[in-house]
Write a protein that holds these residues in place. Structure first.
Motif, PDB file in Angstrom:
ATOM      1  N   ASP A 531       0.862  -1.177   0.000  1.00  0.00           N
ATOM      2  CA  ASP A 531       0.000   0.000   0.000  1.00  0.00           C
ATOM      3  C   ASP A 531       0.902   1.231   0.000  1.00  0.00           C
ATOM      4  O   ASP A 531       1.650   1.456   0.949  1.00  0.00           O
ATOM      5  CB  ASP A 531      -0.892  -0.035   1.252  1.00  0.00           C
ATOM      6  N   HIS A 568      -0.201  -6.295   5.568  1.00  0.00           N
ATOM      7  CA  HIS A 568      -0.049  -5.031   4.852  1.00  0.00           C
ATOM      8  C   HIS A 568       1.367  -4.496   5.030  1.00  0.00           C
ATOM      9  O   HIS A 568       1.895  -4.510   6.150  1.00  0.00           O
ATOM     10  CB  HIS A 568      -1.008  -3.975   5.419  1.00  0.00           C
ATOM     11  N   PHE A 570       2.824  -0.820   4.441  1.00  0.00           N
ATOM     12  CA  PHE A 570       2.527   0.572   4.084  1.00  0.00           C
ATOM     13  C   PHE A 570       3.844   1.275   3.755  1.00  0.00           C
ATOM     14  O   PHE A 570       4.757   1.323   4.579  1.00  0.00           O
ATOM     15  CB  PHE A 570       1.826   1.289   5.236  1.00  0.00           C
ATOM     16  N   VAL A 629      -1.715  -1.042  -4.046  1.00  0.00           N
ATOM     17  CA  VAL A 629      -2.705   0.003  -3.751  1.00  0.00           C
ATOM     18  C   VAL A 629      -2.040   1.363  -3.905  1.00  0.00           C
ATOM     19  O   VAL A 629      -0.941   1.593  -3.394  1.00  0.00           O
ATOM     20  CB  VAL A 629      -3.262  -0.151  -2.322  1.00  0.00           C
ATOM     21  N   GLU A 631      -2.427   5.171  -3.011  1.00  0.00           N
ATOM     22  CA  GLU A 631      -3.114   6.103  -2.090  1.00  0.00           C
ATOM     23  C   GLU A 631      -3.164   7.496  -2.727  1.00  0.00           C
ATOM     24  O   GLU A 631      -2.140   8.177  -2.860  1.00  0.00           O
ATOM     25  CB  GLU A 631      -2.365   6.167  -0.757  1.00  0.00           C
ATOM     26  N   HIS A 752     -10.595   0.821   3.258  1.00  0.00           N
ATOM     27  CA  HIS A 752      -9.523  -0.156   3.446  1.00  0.00           C
ATOM     28  C   HIS A 752     -10.082  -1.569   3.631  1.00  0.00           C
ATOM     29  O   HIS A 752      -9.475  -2.539   3.166  1.00  0.00           O
ATOM     30  CB  HIS A 752      -8.645   0.239   4.639  1.00  0.00           C
TER      31      HIS A 752
END
Length: 799
Positions: A531, A568, A570, A629, A631, A752
Motif C-alpha cells: 500500500d 499489509h 505501508f 494500492v 493512495e 480499506h
C-alpha cells in the motif's frame, strides 16, 4: 556505432581508451557510464542538428515551454530506449563483463525539480519530441537542486543535492548565446519625436549562460532541446558592491530550487530566479526569431510561449518591454502580440499557492518591469470599469496590483490568450469559484487539458516485465498509440492473463522488497498488500490520514486478539519543504509509528511501515511497478490533477482515493467498481468552506477510534517525541481540521476494508487491475500534448 553488438563493443572500448586515457581492464563503472553517455550523445547529435535545421528551413511555429522545474530523472536508460538501441548495448556490455543496470546506477537524478509540476514538464518534453512537434523547454540549471533528504532519528535533514558532482554528460554549454539580465537600478525617461523612451540604468547585470540538453523522441529522428540557464557574473562588475558579494549573490540565482522565502531576502532571491528565467528565455527566443524572420511584428505567428504555473508569468511584461523599448512598437501592437503569444497553465486551487509579490520588493528589483505591470493593471482596470461600471468590489478583486501586492495569476490571465486547468474538476472549480470573475470577463480563454504521463518511461522503461506481457497479449502498437491499451480489456477476466499479471507483480514486489532491505534493513512480506503513498509532503495530500489509520490498525491488533488483517506493508516516500515545519512533523510521526509497529513482534507478521528516504524519479520507477494500492487521498477540491495516480494505474495498482483531481476522470474511465473511492466530494468540501458547519470536535468525541489515535499524539504513546506532535494535535482540534482528516476517517477505514475484501478474491483483484491498465492509455501525455498543440499552441509536426 550501435549497428550491432560487435560494432558497439569495438566502439565502446576505443572510446573508453580515448576519453579516459586508460586500458579497459583498469576502467571503473563510472568510466563506463561516462563513455556510454558520450557515445549516446554523439549518436544523438546528428539528429539534434538536423531537427534544428528542419525547424528553421520549414519556418514552422515552435513552442517554448517555460517551467521553474523539469524533473527529468535519469536519462541514459530512457535515451537508449527511445533510440531503440538498448538490446544491442545491454548484450554488448554483458559480453564485456559489464551490467547495464550497474552503469545506469551511476547516473544522478537531475536536480531540477520537486514534484508533479516538474515531472509533468519532463513528460511533456518526451511527448513533444515523440510526436515530432517543434517544442522546447526553458528552465534553470540548479547547481544543487532542491535537497537530498536524509532521515536521522526519524527527522528530515536536508543536504545539498550534488547531482553535478561528476558533471553532466548530456549538456552542451553555449557561452556564445549568453543573455544579459538586469536587476536593480533605475529607469530614465526621455522624449524623442513625441515618443517616450525608457532606459534601465545603473543596473546590476547578470549573465545567463545556456546549457542545452537533447530531448530524444521515441522511435523518431526528432531531437528537441531543453535549455537550462546558469547565472554567472557579468564582465563588468557593479562598482557600488563588493566583488565577492556580487559573485555570491549572482551564483545564488541558479544554486537552489525554491529558496526559503519566509524572509525578504529569500523572497527577493525567488523573484530574481523567476525574472532570470524569463529574461534569459525571451532574450534567446527573440534573438533566434530576429535571425530568421527579421522584426517581431509576426512573432505570435511563429512562436508560442507557454508558462507552466505562475513562476514564469513575468514573461508577459518582459515581452512587452522588448516590444516597447527595443522594437519601438506602440502599446496596442505590443499587447496584441504578447497576448497572442503567451498561454498559461494554472496548477492549483490553493489560494496560498497563487503567487503574490510585495510592491516594496518588486519595484526596486525590477524597476522597468514594475512600470509595465503597473500600466497593464491601469489599462486592465479601465477595461473592467467600462465593462462593469460602478462595480468597485469586482475591480478590486480582479486587479493585478492591489493592497500592496502584485498578483501573478491575475497578470497571467490578463496577459495570455489561453488559461487551462489540468483536470476537468480543477478547471470547473477555476471557472465556477477560484477564477469565476475572470471567467465571466473572458470565458473564451478558459479550457481544460487533463494531465498525462509518458507511458514510455512509466510503463515501458519502469516495468519491462509488464510491458512484455502487454506486447505478447495485444502486440506492440500501444507503445506509439497508448489508446491501444484498451485492447487488453477483453483479457481482463482471462485466468491465464490474470495469472501472468499476478506473476509480474510478484516479481516487481520481490525487487522492491530487496531494495527496502538494502536501504532499511527491514524484511517485508512480499505476499503482503503493498500500500503506497509517495508524493510531496503537504497537509492537503493527507499523509496524516494514512498514518492515523495505521495507528488505528495497530491499536486493534494489540487490543483485540480475535482481530486480524491481511498482511499489509505501508510504504511512504516524501520530501517536506525545508521551511514547512508541520510537514516535517508528519515525517517524524510516520517514523515514530514505524518504529513502534516494526519492532512489535505481536503485529509484525501483519503490519509493516516503511519510509524510503530521498524520494525521486529513479526511486519511483522501482516503487510504482510494485504497488498493489495507490493512495490518492487528498482533500477533495485541493489536488489540481495528480499524475502519480496515472502512473500507478498504468502499472496495475488500484486507486484508493477521493473524488479529487484526475481521480474523477479515472473513475469515469474504469468505473467506480474498479477503484476504492471514499470521503467528501469537492462540492461538499467547498460548501463547508463557504458556509461553515464542520466541527472536528464532534468526530473526535463520537468516534472512539479517532479519539484514541488523536490522543496518542500527545499522551506519551510516543515517549521519545515529547511535545513534537502537539502542532498536529492542535491542527485537528484547535484549528478545526482544515483538510477534514477526521471527517473522512471512518469512510477511509471502511474503504480499506473493501480493499482487503477484494484482495482476498484474486480473480476479482486481477480483473480490476487489468481494467485499470487497459484504460490508462487516455492518461498518456501524448494525448495531452496533442490537445495543447491543436487547441492552444497552433503547432504541427515537422517531418
Amino acid at each position: 556505432m550501435f549497428a550491432d553488438k560487435e560494432t558497439f563493443k569495438r566502439a565502446f572500448v576505443t572510446k573508453l581508451e580515448t576519453l579516459c586515457g586508460k586500458q579497459f581492464e583498469e576502467s571503473t563503472t563510472r568510466d563506463h557510464y561516462y563513455v556510454l553517455g558520450h557515445m549516446v550523445r554523439e549518436h544523438i547529435s546528428r539528429h539534434w542538428i538536423a531537427t534544428n535545421e528542419r525547424n528553421r528551413a520549414q519556418r514552422r511555429k515552435q513552442v517554448y515551454y517555460l517551467s521553474i522545474e523539469f524533473l527529468l530523472g535519469r536519462l541514459l536508460g530512457s535515451n537508449l530506449l527511445n533510440l531503440g538501441v538498448r538490446p544491442v548495448v545491454e548484450e554488448g556490455l554483458r559480453e564485456l563483463g559489464i551490467r547495464l543496470e550497474d552503469v545506469e546506477e551511476c547516473e544522478a537524478d537531475a536536480g531540477l525539480g520537486n514534484g508533479g509540476l516538474g515531472r509533468l514538464a519532463a513528460c511533456f518534453l518526451d511527448s513533444l519530441a515523440t510526436l515530432n512537434l517543434p517544442g522546447h523547454g526553458q528552465g534553470i540549471r540548479y547547481k544543487h537542486g532542491l535537497f537530498d533528504q536524509k532521515i536521522v532519528d526519524g527527522y528530515q535533514v536536508e543536504l545539498p543535492e550534488q547531482w553535478l558532482r561528476h558533471g553532466n554528460v548530456w549538456e552542451v554549454r553555449k557561452e556564445e548565446l549568453a543573455v544579459e539580465v538586469r536587476f536593480w537600478g533605475r529607469v530614465e525617461v526621455s522624449e524623442q519625436n513625441g515618443r517616450l523612451l525608457f532606459r534601465h540604468v545603473d543596473s546590476e547585470n547578470v549573465m545567463a549562460v545556456p546549457y542545452d540538453m537533447p530531448v530524444v523522441g521515441y522511435g523518431t529522428d526528432t531531437v528537441n532541446t531543453l535549455r537550462l540557464w546558469s547565472a554567472e557574473p557579468a564582465k563588468t562588475f557593479p562598482l557600488h558592491k563588493d566583488v565577492m558579494q556580487y559573485k555570491r549573490e549572482t551564483e545564488a540565482i541558479s544554486e537552489f530550487l525554491y529558496p526559503d522565502d519566509t524572509h525578504d531576502e529569500g523572497k527577493i532571491l525567488r523573484l530574481k530566479q523567476q525574472y532570470f528565467l524569463v529574461a534569459a528565455s525571451l532574450g534567446s527566443i527573440v534573438q533566434a526569431h530576429r535571425r530568421q524572420h527579421g522584426d517581431l511584428r509576426r512573432l505570435h505567428e511563429y512562436v508560442a510561449i507557454h508558462v507552466n504555473d505562475t513562476h514564469p508569468v513575468l514573461a508577459i511584461p518582459e515581452l512587452m518591454r522588448i516590444l516597447l523599448d527595443e522594437e519601438g512598437m506602440s502599446w496596442e501592437e505590443a499587447w496584441h502580440i504578447t497576448t497572442h503569444t503567451v498561454a498559461y497553465t494554472n496548477h492549483t486551487t490553493l489560494s496560498e499557492a497563487l503567487e503574490k509579490w510585495p510592491i516594496h520588493l518588486f519595484r526596486p528589483l525590477l524597476p522597468r518591469i514594475y512600470m509595465i505591470v503597473e500600466e497593464i493593471n491601469e489599462r486592465f482596470c479601465r477595461e473592467l470599469w467600462e465593462r462593469y461600471p460602478g462595480d468597485w468590489g469586482r475591480i478590486e478583486q480582479m486587479a493585478i496590483i492591489a493592497h500592496g501586492m502584485v498578483k501573478m495569476a491575475h497578470l497571467a490571465i490578463a496577459g495570455s490568450h489561453s488559461v487551462n486547468g489540468v483536470a476537468k474538476l480543477h478547471t470547473d472549480i477555476l471557472k465556477q469559484r477560484e477564477m469565476r470573475l475572470f471567467y465571466e470577463w473572458a470565458p473564451h480563454k478558459f479550457n481544460n487539458k487533463t494531465n498525462g504521463v509518458t507511458h514510455r518511461r512509466w510503463l515501458l522503461k519502469a516495468n519491462p516485465e509488464l510491458s512484455a506481457l502487454i506486447t505478447d497479449t495485444i502486440g506492440p502498437r500501444w507503445i506509439h498509440e497508448p489508446e491501444m491499451l484498451m485492447e487488453l480489456a477483453p483479457h481482463a477476466s482471462d485466468p491465464a492473463f490474470q495469472g501472468a499479471l499476478a506473476a509480474v507483480k510478484r516479481q516487481r514486489k520481490a525487487k522492491l522488497a530487496a531494495r527496502i532491505y538494502e536501504k532499511t534493513g527491514i524484511l517485508v512480506d512480499e505476499s503482503s498488500i503493498f500500500d503506497v503513498q509517495v508524493k510531496r509532503l503537504h497537509a492537503y495530500k493527507r499523509q496524516l490520514l494514512n498514518v492515523l489509520h495505521i495507528m488505528h490498525l495497530y491499536n486493534r491488533l494489540k487490543e483485540d486478539s480475535h482481530f486480524s488483517i491481511y498482511p499489509h506493508t505501508f510504504i511512504f516516500g516524501a520530501k517536506a519543504s525545508p521551511g514547512y515545519y508541520y510537514a516535517k512533523r508528519i515525517i517524524k510521526l510516520i517514523h515514530a509509528v514505524a518504529e513502534k509497529v516494526n519492532n512489535d513482534k505481536r503485529v509484525h507478521d501483519q503490519l509493516k511501515v516503511i519510509f524510503l528516504e530521498n524520494y525521486r524519479v529513479s526511486l519511483a520507477e522501482e516503487i510504482i511497478p510494485a504497488a498493489d494500492v495507490s493512495e490518492q487521498i487528498s482533500t477533495a477540491s485541493k489536488e489540481a490533477s495528480g499524475t502519480g495516480n496515472m502512473k500507478f494505474m498504468m502499472n496495475g495498482a488500484l486507486t484508493l482515493g477521493t473524488l479529487d483531481g484526475a481521480n474523477v476522470e479515472i473513475a469515469e474511465a474504469v468505473g467506480n467498481e474498479n477503484m476504492f473511492l471514499f470521503g467528501l466530494t469537492a462540492e461538499e468540501v467547498l460548501n463547508y468552506y463557504e458556509h461553515g458547519g464542520y466541527r472536528a470536535h464532534e468526530y473526535y468525541h463520537h468516534d472512539k477510534r479517532i479519539k484514541q489515535v488523536v490522543d496518542q499524539l500527545v499522551n506519551g504513546f510516543f515517549p521519545d517525541a515529547g511535545d513534537y506532535f502537539e502542532p498536529i494535535y492542535d491542527s485537528l482540534l484547535t484549528q478545526n481540521d482544515e483538510y477534514f482528516v477526521l471527517r473522512d476517517f471512518a469512510a477511509y477505514a471502511e474503504a480499506h476494508e473493501r480493499v482487503e475484501d477484494a484482495y482476498r478474491d484474486p480473480a476479482r483483484w486481477w480483473r480490476m487491475s487489468a481494467v485499470n491498465i487497459a484504460h490508462s492509455g487516455y492518461f498518456a501525455s501524448d494525448r495531452t500534448i496533442a490537445e495543447y498543440a491543436v487547441d492552444i499552441w497552433g503547432i504541427s509536426p515537422s517531418m
